[in-house]
Design a protein around this motif. Structure first.
Motif, short mmCIF file in Angstrom:
data_model
loop_
_atom_site.label_atom_id
_atom_site.label_comp_id
_atom_site.label_asym_id
_atom_site.label_seq_id
_atom_site.Cartn_x
_atom_site.Cartn_y
_atom_site.Cartn_z
N TRP A 33 0.84 -1.20 0.00
CA TRP A 33 0.00 0.00 0.00
C TRP A 33 0.88 1.26 0.00
CZ3 TRP A 33 -5.20 1.03 -0.30
CH2 TRP A 33 -5.59 2.31 -0.01
N ASN A 34 1.86 1.29 0.88
CA ASN A 34 2.75 2.46 0.95
C ASN A 34 3.53 2.65 -0.35
OD1 ASN A 34 1.97 3.03 3.60
ND2 ASN A 34 3.57 1.71 4.48
N LEU A 35 4.00 1.55 -0.91
CA LEU A 35 4.76 1.63 -2.16
C LEU A 35 3.88 2.16 -3.29
CD1 LEU A 35 7.34 1.08 -3.75
CD2 LEU A 35 6.57 -1.28 -4.08
N ASN A 98 6.43 -11.89 -22.17
CA ASN A 98 7.67 -11.11 -22.27
C ASN A 98 7.54 -9.72 -21.64
OD1 ASN A 98 8.55 -13.29 -23.67
ND2 ASN A 98 9.11 -12.23 -25.54
N LYS A 99 6.89 -9.63 -20.49
CA LYS A 99 6.76 -8.35 -19.82
C LYS A 99 8.06 -8.02 -19.08
CE LYS A 99 3.53 -6.40 -19.96
NZ LYS A 99 2.97 -5.50 -21.03
N ARG A 100 8.33 -6.71 -18.96
CA ARG A 100 9.50 -6.30 -18.17
C ARG A 100 9.22 -6.57 -16.69
NH1 ARG A 100 12.22 -0.42 -18.58
NH2 ARG A 100 10.23 0.30 -17.75
N LEU A 101 10.17 -7.19 -16.02
CA LEU A 101 10.01 -7.60 -14.62
C LEU A 101 10.99 -6.84 -13.73
CD1 LEU A 101 9.96 -11.46 -15.24
CD2 LEU A 101 8.01 -9.90 -15.24
N ILE A 102 10.51 -6.37 -12.59
CA ILE A 102 11.39 -5.78 -11.56
C ILE A 102 11.05 -6.43 -10.22
CG2 ILE A 102 12.03 -3.69 -10.30
CD1 ILE A 102 11.50 -2.07 -12.77
N PRO A 103 11.99 -7.14 -9.61
CA PRO A 103 11.76 -7.71 -8.28
C PRO A 103 12.03 -6.67 -7.19
CG PRO A 103 13.44 -8.93 -9.56
CD PRO A 103 13.25 -7.60 -10.18
N VAL A 104 11.13 -6.59 -6.22
CA VAL A 104 11.26 -5.68 -5.09
C VAL A 104 11.28 -6.51 -3.81
CG1 VAL A 104 10.02 -3.97 -3.73
CG2 VAL A 104 10.26 -3.66 -6.19
N VAL A 105 12.19 -6.19 -2.90
CA VAL A 105 12.33 -6.95 -1.65
C VAL A 105 12.09 -6.01 -0.47
CG1 VAL A 105 13.84 -8.39 -0.24
CG2 VAL A 105 14.02 -8.46 -2.73
N PHE A 126 14.10 -2.50 -0.35
CA PHE A 126 13.55 -1.41 0.46
C PHE A 126 13.84 -1.67 1.94
CE2 PHE A 126 11.36 -0.62 -3.41
CZ PHE A 126 11.01 0.74 -3.39
N ARG A 127 14.27 -0.63 2.63
CA ARG A 127 14.48 -0.68 4.08
C ARG A 127 13.84 0.56 4.71
NH1 ARG A 127 15.54 -5.74 3.97
NH2 ARG A 127 17.65 -6.39 3.39
N ASP A 128 13.55 0.49 5.99
CA ASP A 128 13.02 1.66 6.69
C ASP A 128 14.08 2.75 6.76
OD1 ASP A 128 10.54 0.52 7.14
OD2 ASP A 128 11.26 -0.49 8.98
N GLY A 129 13.63 4.00 6.79
CA GLY A 129 14.55 5.11 6.91
C GLY A 129 14.92 5.71 5.57
N TRP A 132 14.86 3.84 2.23
CA TRP A 132 13.57 3.63 1.54
C TRP A 132 13.44 4.60 0.36
CZ3 TRP A 132 8.80 4.70 -0.28
CH2 TRP A 132 7.83 3.68 -0.24
N GLN A 133 13.77 5.86 0.57
CA GLN A 133 13.69 6.85 -0.50
C GLN A 133 14.69 6.55 -1.61
OE1 GLN A 133 11.42 9.17 -0.98
NE2 GLN A 133 10.39 8.49 0.91
N LEU A 134 15.88 6.08 -1.23
CA LEU A 134 16.89 5.73 -2.23
C LEU A 134 16.40 4.56 -3.09
CD1 LEU A 134 19.74 6.10 -3.40
CD2 LEU A 134 20.58 4.55 -1.63
N ALA A 135 15.79 3.58 -2.42
CA ALA A 135 15.27 2.43 -3.16
C ALA A 135 14.13 2.86 -4.09
CB ALA A 135 14.78 1.36 -2.19
N LEU A 136 13.27 3.78 -3.61
CA LEU A 136 12.17 4.26 -4.45
C LEU A 136 12.72 4.95 -5.70
CD1 LEU A 136 9.17 4.80 -4.93
CD2 LEU A 136 9.41 6.90 -3.58
#
Length: 918
Positions: A33-35, A98-105, A126-129, A132-136
């Motif tokens: 939801w947050n993502l 053949n869709k583009r895939l991005i795994p998020v952890v 993604f990590r807290d703090g 998180w913004q860097l990962a986004l």
């Protein structure tokens, strides 16, 4: 959804297309939801099943629509999602399209539990703090990569699915400018992801076929109008010029359309049709002297790709039902095919139908020639075997089986015939039709039988999952078990020491004669119906229900895949000289395949990326180095001599000493190794602090240079004695080469420079101009020019004093290699776009583009006589190109020679195509 031909700006489509589809486990709902909220704040349209499935909608249909409509499928990896059946179903559906895939952890996951497709990708964690913004931001950057390309992939998939769901109605096809844009997009697919799907390619091909017909009509109308206006003298000369310009534009548009269509056909595996299509374009290009250089270069590259990589030589048609069996006469002049239409047909090798043998009252399952080629035996569902003369006259009908007969085989001396049946037996007959023996022991249909070359042993394959070995007197010798399900085919190797079997489990198994399993060859995706050894025993061909034929080395190494049949491939037979292979299929055709192409030789055998390739000084041998930790020596004809290596990591570079007696290699274990030609290690040179990217001998053989990830170049005597360490690059050094006189070194590095050095380590010049990494730097044969290849998609030519002479632009991605021919008149470059380009260094003009690799091209080497260019690639292959043949007139000659029989004898060829080569 609209039926407009526009692909780019449909209002209805804009409502449907999405940026991101999210697949996740309900246990990660809060994070998701947050993502999603964060993505929406950055104007990304997100599909998540908690809000986008209307009440009463079919769940799976809605999920599938969401995946198709999204540019990118984002998979939230967690211990729960990786084992979720629904998440895996969504992933498989995305992979299928053949869709583009991005795994998020967000929650840590065990790597071994992740689907291998996702495991191979870069994960966004993604990590807290603040992280998180860097990962986004990392995720947003990934979503924006090649955005226009991915948008087109999504829109085209939506349109193609609509066309498919509307019974492939022509009204839903693209046309005009929209079609040309998509064809250009399709031409980029070798260097970009996601790849087009088969449905997308079929959709574009169908549109091009309709558009070509329309353009031909338009061209005819323009020509007719031109003739009329000229004849009547009713228009001014200016009007004539306008009409002629329109005519020329129409011709060029048709040439380009044919070229794009050929590219699409080639990419979909229909290489034979691709060659015909681009041959049409090439013939028109010969006459269209006004065509721009870009059009000419593109068509010539496409023509070269098609004719150098084609193996299908002819298609024999005429059967009214499945063609279940095929056999080639020992002299190679005749091809016989058994069909479910109750007949056997005889063709000349050139495809001319000679006669149809009628007499069976039910399906004919198989056919075989006698060793002298004067007799044929056919096996039928009518429970009989029929013997025919070569001229088609019926000799005898053999009765005795209690159920349909599946196959026949003559003994090597031609004195005996074996037949197999659904009655569970093998019967042995004299060639005059007298029954000799009945072999019993199988517990199901016996599908195949083969004699050993010494005539003393038979082997049979059955629905009871076994292969049996028999003495010719009928005594059972051994039962081989290993297949899971029906065994469809069995055959002895020409030397009689190996037995091959193929079955319902999709494998080909190789057995020793004593019954020990040697290897199991996997690669087909469906049951394997037949397999045959080549006459020299070096190659095995297998035919399967997945519509493909695969060629293998006897150690199990895949050689190539032959695609072209539109139905299950049921039978194979080599010609006695091994020059061609015949196959039969449920698509009602027999296809003839030539296994050698005069323009291109493929060296297959490495199991991973090939990092370098180099010719020996006499040009008769090549050495290749691979990430699979091996060095391989090859004959120029493609035959493997030997494979060796230390087993201590990747081999990144390898080359011959000038006298051809030794090989030096640069390895991942930070050492330079010296090898004898028999594969024994002579010496290992330590000193570098990281792996070795490049090695080079001086022309006199007295010195050896090595370039390393540790930022240095090291000089050694040829016996391994260290001499000098060259320091000056700010980062990894990727390449090093000696000047022809051996007094100067050129190195290329991560710091965007080429450096020229004296042998004492003094920097003579630092060549700056590339924007990014420089991967290669090499001298011309006269030492007056340095060529550098860079990550900025260019090749630059320099004078040794650092003066930039020219910048060669043409690659669409990083350039990894640039090498001069030995006469200095040609420069070859290659890189991340999978292409090889040939240039004239004198003026920087492009000579040709060679298309053949399906992955990055890392290394190039010209043979000393200049006839062959070798290229090494991450597609695990070395290709040997007769590069001087890749110009329009010569390629047209090769194309016409290849297609000669088909154009002259195939009854389905149009009148206009029959004249293509006349």
């Amino acid at each position: 959804m609209t039926t407009s031909s526009s692909l780019a700006s449909d209002p209805d489509q804009a409502k449907t297309k999405l940026d991101v589809f999210v697949s996740y486990s309900r246990k990660d709902k809060e994070f998701v939801w947050n993502l999603c909220e964060a993505l929406k704040q950055h104007n990304r349209r997100v599909w998540v099943d908690w809000e986008d499935i209307p009440p009463g909608a079919d769940w799976r249909e809605s999920i599938g629509s969401g995946i198709i409509a999204a540019d990118t499928c984002l998979f939230v990896l967690s211990p729960d999602s990786v084992v979720s059946k629904e998440c895996l179903a969504e992933l498989e559906y995305a992979i299928q399209h053949n869709k583009r895939l991005i795994p998020v952890v967000y929650r840590d996951v065990n790597d071994s539990t992740v689907h291998p497709v996702l495991a191979a990708l870069n994960w966004v964690v993604f990590r807290d703090g603040n992280d998180w913004q860097l990962a986004l931001q990392t995720l947003l950057n990934g979503l924006d990569t090649d955005l226009a390309y991915v948008h087109t992939h999504t829109r085209l998939l939506l349109r193609a699915q609509e066309w498919d769901q509307k019974a492939r109605n022509d009204c839903f096809l693209l046309r005009g400018h929209d079609l040309e844009q998509v064809e250009r997009w399709l031409a980029q697919e070798t260097a970009k992801n996601p790849k087009p799907t088969p449905l997308q390619r079929e959709y574009v091909i169908a549109g091009r076929l309709i558009e070509t017909k329309r353009q031909k009509l338009m061209l005819g109308s323009v020509t007719a109008a031109l003739i009329l206006s000229t004849a009547l003298g009713l228009v001014a000369f200016r009007q004539y010029q306008i009409a002629e310009a329109h005519r020329q534009e129409a011709v060029v548009r048709e040439i380009e359309a044919l070229g794009f269509s050929s590219e699409a056909l080639f990419a979909s595996g229909r290489k034979f049709q691709a060659l015909i299509q681009v041959l049409r374009a090439g013939r028109q290009l010969q006459r269209a002297t006004w065509a721009k250089a870009e059009t000419r270069d593109s068509v010539v590259a496409t023509l070269g790709q098609a004719v150098s990589q084609i193996q299908e030589a002819n298609s024999l048609v005429g059967a009214d039902d499945w063609v279940s069996g095929v056999s080639v006469s020992p002299d190679g002049q005749l091809v016989a095919a058994a069909s479910f239409d109750k007949t056997v047909r005889l063709w000349q090798q050139n495809g001319q139908l000679l006669q149809t043998l009628r007499g069976h009252t039910d399906h004919v399952n198989g056919v075989s020639f006698s060793p002298d080629g004067q007799m044929l035996a056919s096996a039928s569902r009518d429970k009989t075997v029929k013997l025919w003369q070569r001229d088609g006259k019926l000799i005898n009908t053999l009765r005795g089986h209690g159920a349909e007969v599946w196959a026949t085989a003559f003994s090597p001396d031609g004195q005996m015939l074996a037949s197999t049946s659904a009655d569970g037996t093998v019967k042995l007959w004299q060639k005059d039709g007298k029954l000799i023996n009945t072999l019993r022991g199988h517990q199901g249909i016996v599908y195949a039988v083969s004699f050993s070359p010494d005539r003393q042993t038979l082997t049979s394959a059955s629905a009871d999952s076994t292969v049996k070995l028999w003495q010719k007197n009928g005594r059972l010798i051994n039962t081989l078990r290993g297949h899971q399900g029906i065994v469809h085919a069995v055959s002895f190797s020409p030397d009689g020491q190996t037995l091959a079997s193929a079955g319902q489990d999709g494998t080909v198994k190789l057995w020793q004669r004593d019954g020990k399993l040697r290897a199991s060859l996997s690669g087909h995706t469906d049951r394997v119906y037949d397999m045959r050894f080549s006459p020299d025993g070096q190659t095995l061909a297998s035919a399967a229900a997945d519509k493909t034929i695969r060629l293998w080395k006897l150690d199990g190494t895949p050689i190539t895949i032959l695609r072209g049949h539109d139905g299950e491939v049921q039978s194979l037979n080599f010609s006695a000289d091994g020059q061609f292979l015949a196959s039969s299929s449920r698509d009602s055709t027999v296809k003839l395949w030539k296994l050698d192409n005069p323009l291109l030789t493929v060296l297959a055998g490495h199991g991973d990326d090939i990092n370098s390739v180099s010719f020996s000084p006499d040009g008769q041998t090549l050495v290749s180095a691979s990430t699979d930790q091996t060095i391989r020596l090859w004959q120029r004809n493609g035959k493997l001599i030997r494979s060796f290596g230390s087993g201590h990591g990747w081999v990144i570079s390898a080359g011959f000493s000038p006298d051809g007696r030794r090989i030096a290699s640069g390895d991942e274990d930070n050492t330079v190794k010296l090898w004898n030609l028999d594969g024994t290690l002579s010496r290992s040179l330590g000193g570098h602090q990281s792996w070795i990217n490049s090695i080079a001998f001086s022309r006199d053989g007295q010195r050896l240079a090595s370039a390393s990830e540790d930022g240095t170049v090291r000089l050694w005597r040829s016996d391994g004695t260290p001499l000098t360490v060259l320091r000056g690059h700010q980062g990894d050094v990727f390449d090093v080469n000696f000047s022809p006189d051996g007094q100067t070194l050129a190195s290329a590095g991560l710091d965007s420079t080429v450096k020229l050095w004296r042998l004492d380590g003094t920097v003579l010049a630092s060549l700056k101009g590339h924007e990014g990494i420089v991967y290669r730097a090499s001298f011309s044969p006269d030492g007056k020019t340095v060529a550098s290849a860079g990550a900025d998609h260019t090749v630059k030519l320099w004078q040794p004093d650092g003066t930039l002479v020219n910048t060669l632009k043409g690659h669409s991605a990083e350039v990894y290699s640039a090498r001069f021919s030995l006469d200095g008149k040609t420069l070859a470059s290659a890189g991340q776009d999978n292409l090889i380009k040939l240039w004239r260094p004198a003026d920087g003009s492009l000579v040709a583009t060679l298309k053949g690799h399906s992955a990055n091209v890392a290394s190039l080497s010209f043979s000393p006589d200049g006839a062959i260019l070798a290229s090494a690639s991450s597609d695990d292959r070395v290709l040997l190109w007769h590069w001087q043949e890749f110009e329009l007139e010569k390629l047209l000659e090769h194309s016409c020679a290849w297609l000669h029989d088909y154009l002259q004898t195939n009854p389905n060829v149009s009148a206009s195509d029959r004249q293509l080569c006349q």
